[in-house]
Structures are given as C-alpha cells and as structure tokens.
Design a protein around this motif. Structure first.
Motif, PDB file in Angstrom:
ATOM      1  N   HIS A 180       0.771  -1.354   0.043  1.00 51.74           N
ATOM      2  CA  HIS A 180      -0.108  -0.149   0.147  1.00 51.74           C
ATOM      3  C   HIS A 180       0.687   1.437  -0.082  1.00 51.74           C
ATOM      4  N   ALA A 182       3.744   3.870  -1.032  1.00 52.98           N
ATOM      5  CA  ALA A 182       4.502   4.087  -2.256  1.00 52.98           C
ATOM      6  C   ALA A 182       5.763   4.637  -1.917  1.00 52.98           C
ATOM      7  N   LYS A 324      -0.166   4.291  -1.976  1.00 53.55           N
ATOM      8  CA  LYS A 324       0.027   4.117  -3.831  1.00 53.55           C
ATOM      9  C   LYS A 324      -1.447   4.571  -3.874  1.00 53.55           C
ATOM     10  N   LYS A 325      -1.729   4.641  -5.404  1.00 53.77           N
ATOM     11  CA  LYS A 325      -3.089   4.989  -5.866  1.00 53.77           C
ATOM     12  C   LYS A 325      -3.857   4.075  -5.498  1.00 53.77           C
ATOM     13  N   PRO A 339      -2.171  11.621  -4.321  1.00 53.08           N
ATOM     14  CA  PRO A 339      -2.007  10.750  -3.374  1.00 53.08           C
ATOM     15  C   PRO A 339      -2.530  10.723  -1.706  1.00 53.08           C
TER      16      PRO A 339
END
Ligand code: BG6
Length: 442
Positions: A180, A182, A324-325, A339
């Motif tokens: 999850h 980034a 993350k997206k 984000p």
C-alpha cells in the motif's frame, strides 16, 4: 528509588546550560529524583556558588549540588570527582567527542562504584570502526545496559507517539507495507543556521548531525515490527532488526544522495563558508538527502527519503507516508489525483491523514480532505525523558552499541562518495527551499 548522583563532566558548557539542566529541572519539578546530588565538573575556575547559580538559572530548581574543578582526562581528578558522589553515579559526558574518549580512557584507571552509568552524547565515533572502538572501550568500564547513548529525538513525545499511532489501533498498521505504501519521507528542515556551533558542526555536517543519528532513529520506529513490549530488550531488538536491513537505494551512493550548503540570504547574513570558525575547504554540507531501502518482507521496494537542512525558509519537520493510488477509481469520479498521505509532524506536533473523497458541490468531483489531531506537549522535554531512563536504569531510549555502529554503516558509502567528489556540493541561499534537484517527492 535510591539516592542518585548525576555527575556532569563539561558542566560549564553550552550543552549543560541549554539542554541538560532544563531537562533535569523538569524531572525534579515532577518529583522524579527526590534524593538527587548533582556534581558539576569542568576545568574552569568556578566555585560552588557560581555553579549553583548556573543550576538555578538553567534548571529552575536547586538540588543539592557542588562544583569540582577537574581535568576530566586525568584519572586522579576523576577520582576526586567520584569521591563527591553520594549513591550510584550517572556520569554524563557533556564534552566534545575526542575529550569524551580521553575521559573514558582515564576512567579505566579508576575504580568505578557499583551501579555507575555512563551517558554519552552523539556523535558516537565518526565511522562504524571508530564507534566500535569506542564501544569496546566503554564495555571495559561498565556493562552495556548501563551505557546510555543519548539520542534526544527518542525522548520527543511525538516521536514516541509513532508507536501508539502504529500499534495501539487497527486503522493504520494493516496499510503500512509495500502493498500500500509508495514512499516514506522523513524530513527535518530547520530555519536555524549555524548558531556559533562551528567547532562541532564543521566537523559533523548535516549527514552525521541529523541523518546518521536522529532521522535513522525515526526510520527505525516507523519501519519496525511490533515489539512485544516496550522493555529495553524487545524495543531495541525490533529497532535493530530494521536498521540492520537498511541500506542505500540501489547501493548507489552517488545517485541516492545530495549535499549542499547555504550561501548568504534572508536567514543568514553570512554564507556558511564565511561563518566564523568554518573551514570552507572542508566542504561541510548544511543540507543532506539520502534515499534508503529497508530490505525486509514488509518494506522491500519502498524508498525511504531522508533529508535535513539548516537555514531553510520553509521549516518542515515531519514524516510523510505516501500511499499508492487506489487500484481503480470508478469512471465518472474525477477531479483530484493527489495521493493519500499520513503525516506525522515533529513540531508542530500533529498528525494528519490527507485523502480524497467526494467534496461539497458537484458530488462527482473529488476533493482532498484532511483529518487531523494535535498532540499536546509531553510531560517532560526530550532531555528530561532521556534522563529519566538513566535514573531508572532503563536503557529503552538509549542507542545500543550495535545500532550506533549500524547507523554509521548505512551512511558510510555516502560519505565516501562525497569525499571522492562523486556528488557535487550544491549551494542554496539561506531562507530558500534548498537546491532545486531534491530527491524528495514534491
Ligand atoms: C541536535 C543537532 O542534535 O538536534 C542540531 O545537533 C539540531 O543541529 C537539533 O538543530 C534539532 O533538535 P531539536 O530538538 O532542537 O529540534
């Protein structure tokens, strides 16, 4: 608690007045060390009343205290200092690193009382090798659990709050992994410039002063697995696991580091290189950035970007976890692709969770919102918290020998690449946001 003695070697210095005595004062005011005897020792020709005045002014309290004039690198003088102790002493080395090492060597010739604790300031050595040599000298004096290597960031209430945020609820922890997240940033950008600390800082620089020490400790707390308890062994083992797994991103020090120093600007009349006491040829950096990999199952593939700088216009002290997206936003919802971020602020002390939802107005248009909470200040200032651990014989918040060495091991390839000229020393005007080609996200 038995009566305690705190011996400060380097009692007349700046660290004692600015941080140590105020921390001690807060502990005394909270009733933590009722039977304290405080002994100040230094080479200056002070007497008891001048020292007592310093203690009153800086700590706001008046513990039983006296001053012993001593050359703390001589065994005979250290014996005189120790003879003034009442109860098991904690010896705080408020001294430059080279003097601390010589004082420790002199202590080898002294019979230390049972229960003696040694309290040391950063930097612990200047490399993994010198830290290991200092560590082996220290363990000839007292056992490891009686050695307190201070990192005052571990005494900051907000830094410790990372543990509660992560492990005392079910909300965040399931998301904190490479599925999850980034990237993670740990940033400590200060507006303060050199502040007459050239003697220390010009030999350290931002990488050693902030990243090798404080910011790696924050990384340790952010990335560690849940400790079973906050007992010293559990907590320090989990932190050590993470730091042992940490290395430079792609093992490429030139690509994953930046260094810069400030020139004259709105926050400093003088360029760093022109500050009194600075040797411009040393090329000491006042801003450093590194990107690290934490090579564990949980974090593999997630860059941890660390940065700290002085004389920056945009004061920013926080850890930011960028998610993350979402796998897929339904067609028809539009308008915002920032984000999601969890921010943990280290002054102001607050957390916020920034994410996208349907905002007011057009229900198909996404808007960023932020849920936040302020942290009140802790009961004790960081040095008070750290000293409490010393008086309680609890090394939880102290840096263990192996961790001190690991933290040098992590940054050493960067220092080597800088020395070899593989990363240019950039410049930024004091009061600006730092060099343009930052490794940070935005
Ligand atoms: C110290 C550094 O350890 O931490 C300083 O030597 C830095 O350069 C300071 O300014 C930051 O900590 P704090 O608690 O004063 O924000």
């Amino acid at each position: 608690m038995t009566d305690q003695t705190l011996i400060i070697l380097g009692a007349t210095g700046d660290l004692t007045a600015r941080l140590l005595l105020p921390g001690l004062g807060a502990l005394l005011a909270a009733g933590h060390v009722p039977g304290l005897t405080l002994i100040g020792a230094a080479t200056e020709d002070w007497d008891d009343s001048r020292w007592q005045q310093r203690v009153r002014e800086s700590s706001g309290g008046s513990p039983a205290t006296r001053y012993v004039r001593a050359d703390v690198t001589r065994a005979a003088d250290l014996r005189t200092v120790l003879a003034a102790a009442d109860g098991p002493p904690a010896i705080f080395f408020a001294l430059p690193p080279a003097v601390t090492a010589r004082a420790c060597e002199a202590l080898l010739e002294v019979d230390l009382p049972e229960g003696t604790r040694l309290v040391l300031e950063k930097p612990f050595g200047v490399s993994a090798e010198t830290a290991a040599a200092l560590n082996s000298l220290l363990t000839r004096l007292v056992p490891e659990e009686r050695i307190h290597r201070v990192d005052h960031f571990l005494g900051k209430a907000t830094v410790l709050n990372i543990l509660g945020l992560r492990f005392a609820n079910r909300i965040f922890e399931p998301l904190l992994n490479n599925t999850h997240v980034a990237s993670v940033e740990i940033v400590f950008d200060e507006s303060l410039a050199l502040e007459n600390r050239a003697g220390y800082y010009d030999n350290a620089g931002a990488l050693a002063d902030m990243i090798q020490s404080h910011l790696l400790q924050i990384l340790g707390l952010l990335a560690m697995e849940a400790p079973i308890s906050l007992a010293a062994a559990e907590f320090r083992d989990r932190k050590a696991d993470v730091l042992r797994a940490t290395r430079l991103w792609d093992d490429d020090p030139a690509a994953c580091s930046r260094r810069a120093r400030y020139t004259a600007g709105s926050l400093s009349r003088l360029a760093y290189a022109d500050e009194p006491g600075v040797d411009p040829h040393k090329q000491t950096e006042t801003l450093a950035e590194v990107v690290l990999a934490v090579d564990t199952w949980r974090w593999s593939g997630v860059p941890f970007r660390l940065r700290s700088g002085k004389a920056l216009g945009d004061t920013r002290k926080e850890a930011v976890i960028t998610f993350k997206k979402p796998p897929r936003v339904p067609d028809g919802l539009h308008g915002c692709d920032q984000p999601d971020r969890l921010r943990i602020g280290f002054g102001p002390d607050r957390i916020s969770l920034d994410f996208n939802i349907n905002g007011p107005g057009d229900p198909f248009e996404l808007d960023p919102v932020s849920l936040g909470a302020e942290f009140g200040p802790g009961d004790l200032p960081p040095y008070g918290e750290v000293l409490r651990g010393v008086f309680d014989n609890d090394p939880t918040l102290s840096i263990r020998a192996d961790v001190a060495e690991q933290c040098w091991r992590i940054v050493e390839p960067v220092t080597a690449a800088w020395r070899a000229g593989k990363v240019p020393l950039q410049e930024y005007p004091a009061g600006s946001r730092g060099p343009a080609d930052s490794l940070l996200d935005g």
